[in-house]
Design a protein around this motif. Sequence first.
Motif, short mmCIF file in Angstrom:
data_model
loop_
_atom_site.label_atom_id
_atom_site.label_comp_id
_atom_site.label_asym_id
_atom_site.label_seq_id
_atom_site.Cartn_x
_atom_site.Cartn_y
_atom_site.Cartn_z
N MET A 53 -27.16 33.35 13.33
CA MET A 53 -26.32 33.51 14.50
C MET A 53 -26.54 32.31 15.44
SD MET A 53 -26.00 36.60 17.28
CE MET A 53 -26.93 37.69 16.29
N GLN A 54 -25.43 31.78 15.96
CA GLN A 54 -25.53 30.62 16.87
C GLN A 54 -25.92 31.09 18.27
OE1 GLN A 54 -21.66 28.83 16.68
NE2 GLN A 54 -22.32 27.33 15.15
N PRO A 55 -26.86 30.38 18.91
CA PRO A 55 -27.23 30.78 20.27
C PRO A 55 -26.14 30.43 21.28
CG PRO A 55 -28.48 28.86 19.57
CD PRO A 55 -27.69 29.32 18.38
N ARG A 56 -25.37 29.40 21.00
CA ARG A 56 -24.28 29.04 21.92
C ARG A 56 -22.99 28.96 21.13
NH1 ARG A 56 -27.79 24.51 24.39
NH2 ARG A 56 -28.68 25.53 26.18
N THR A 57 -21.94 29.44 21.73
CA THR A 57 -20.65 29.34 21.08
C THR A 57 -20.02 28.00 21.42
OG1 THR A 57 -19.51 30.31 22.96
CG2 THR A 57 -20.31 31.83 21.27
N ASN A 58 -18.97 27.65 20.71
CA ASN A 58 -18.27 26.40 21.02
C ASN A 58 -17.68 26.43 22.42
OD1 ASN A 58 -18.82 25.13 18.63
ND2 ASN A 58 -16.97 25.87 17.61
N ALA A 59 -17.21 27.59 22.85
CA ALA A 59 -16.64 27.71 24.20
C ALA A 59 -17.71 27.45 25.26
CB ALA A 59 -16.00 29.07 24.40
N GLY A 60 -18.89 27.98 25.05
CA GLY A 60 -19.98 27.76 25.99
C GLY A 60 -20.41 26.31 26.04
N ARG A 61 -20.47 25.68 24.86
CA ARG A 61 -20.84 24.27 24.81
C ARG A 61 -19.79 23.42 25.49
NH1 ARG A 61 -21.57 23.74 19.37
NH2 ARG A 61 -23.61 24.66 19.63
N ARG A 62 -18.52 23.75 25.27
CA ARG A 62 -17.43 23.01 25.90
C ARG A 62 -17.47 23.17 27.42
NH1 ARG A 62 -12.89 25.37 23.41
NH2 ARG A 62 -13.90 24.89 21.46
N ALA A 63 -17.76 24.37 27.88
CA ALA A 63 -17.85 24.61 29.33
C ALA A 63 -19.00 23.83 29.93
CB ALA A 63 -18.02 26.09 29.60
N ARG A 64 -20.14 23.81 29.25
CA ARG A 64 -21.29 23.05 29.76
C ARG A 64 -20.98 21.56 29.79
NH1 ARG A 64 -25.32 23.32 25.77
NH2 ARG A 64 -24.68 21.23 25.20
N ASN A 65 -20.34 21.05 28.76
CA ASN A 65 -19.98 19.63 28.73
C ASN A 65 -19.00 19.30 29.84
OD1 ASN A 65 -21.64 19.24 26.56
ND2 ASN A 65 -20.00 19.25 25.04
N THR A 66 -18.07 20.19 30.12
CA THR A 66 -17.10 19.97 31.20
C THR A 66 -17.80 19.89 32.55
OG1 THR A 66 -15.40 21.12 29.94
CG2 THR A 66 -15.02 20.89 32.29
N VAL A 67 -18.76 20.77 32.76
CA VAL A 67 -19.51 20.76 34.02
C VAL A 67 -20.31 19.47 34.16
CG1 VAL A 67 -21.40 21.88 35.27
CG2 VAL A 67 -19.59 23.26 34.25
N VAL A 68 -20.95 19.03 33.08
CA VAL A 68 -21.73 17.81 33.13
C VAL A 68 -20.84 16.61 33.43
CG1 VAL A 68 -23.11 16.22 31.72
CG2 VAL A 68 -23.58 18.67 31.66
N VAL A 69 -19.69 16.53 32.78
CA VAL A 69 -18.76 15.42 33.03
C VAL A 69 -18.27 15.46 34.47
CG1 VAL A 69 -16.49 14.49 32.43
CG2 VAL A 69 -18.09 15.13 30.63
N ALA A 70 -17.96 16.65 34.99
CA ALA A 70 -17.50 16.77 36.37
C ALA A 70 -18.58 16.31 37.34
CB ALA A 70 -17.09 18.21 36.66
N LEU A 71 -19.83 16.65 37.08
CA LEU A 71 -20.92 16.21 37.95
C LEU A 71 -21.12 14.70 37.90
CD1 LEU A 71 -23.57 19.03 37.35
CD2 LEU A 71 -22.23 18.60 39.42
N ILE A 72 -20.98 14.11 36.72
CA ILE A 72 -21.11 12.67 36.60
C ILE A 72 -19.99 11.96 37.36
CG2 ILE A 72 -20.95 10.74 34.96
CD1 ILE A 72 -22.45 12.56 32.96
N VAL A 73 -18.77 12.46 37.21
CA VAL A 73 -17.63 11.86 37.93
C VAL A 73 -17.83 11.99 39.44
CG1 VAL A 73 -15.16 12.14 38.38
CG2 VAL A 73 -16.00 12.14 36.04
N ALA A 74 -18.30 13.15 39.89
CA ALA A 74 -18.52 13.34 41.33
C ALA A 74 -19.61 12.39 41.84
CB ALA A 74 -18.91 14.79 41.60
N ALA A 75 -20.66 12.18 41.06
CA ALA A 75 -21.73 11.28 41.47
C ALA A 75 -21.24 9.84 41.54
CB ALA A 75 -22.91 11.40 40.51
#
Length: 58
Positions: free
Chosen positions: A1-23
Amino acid sequence: MQPRTNAGRRARNTVVVALIVAAVWAGAALTRGATNPDPYTPTGPLAHFSRAVDLILE
């Protein structure tokens, strides 16, 4: 069983990219404000050229 789903990974990546852009955006705004405190001085690619012309004509 996967600990993270693709949707969760995509959401985390989106948040990281948004924080980088904001910085980067905040850093650019701070740099712009620190390098040009006088709002009446020219900005942009021709600013240095106009300053050079002023120095030559003085």
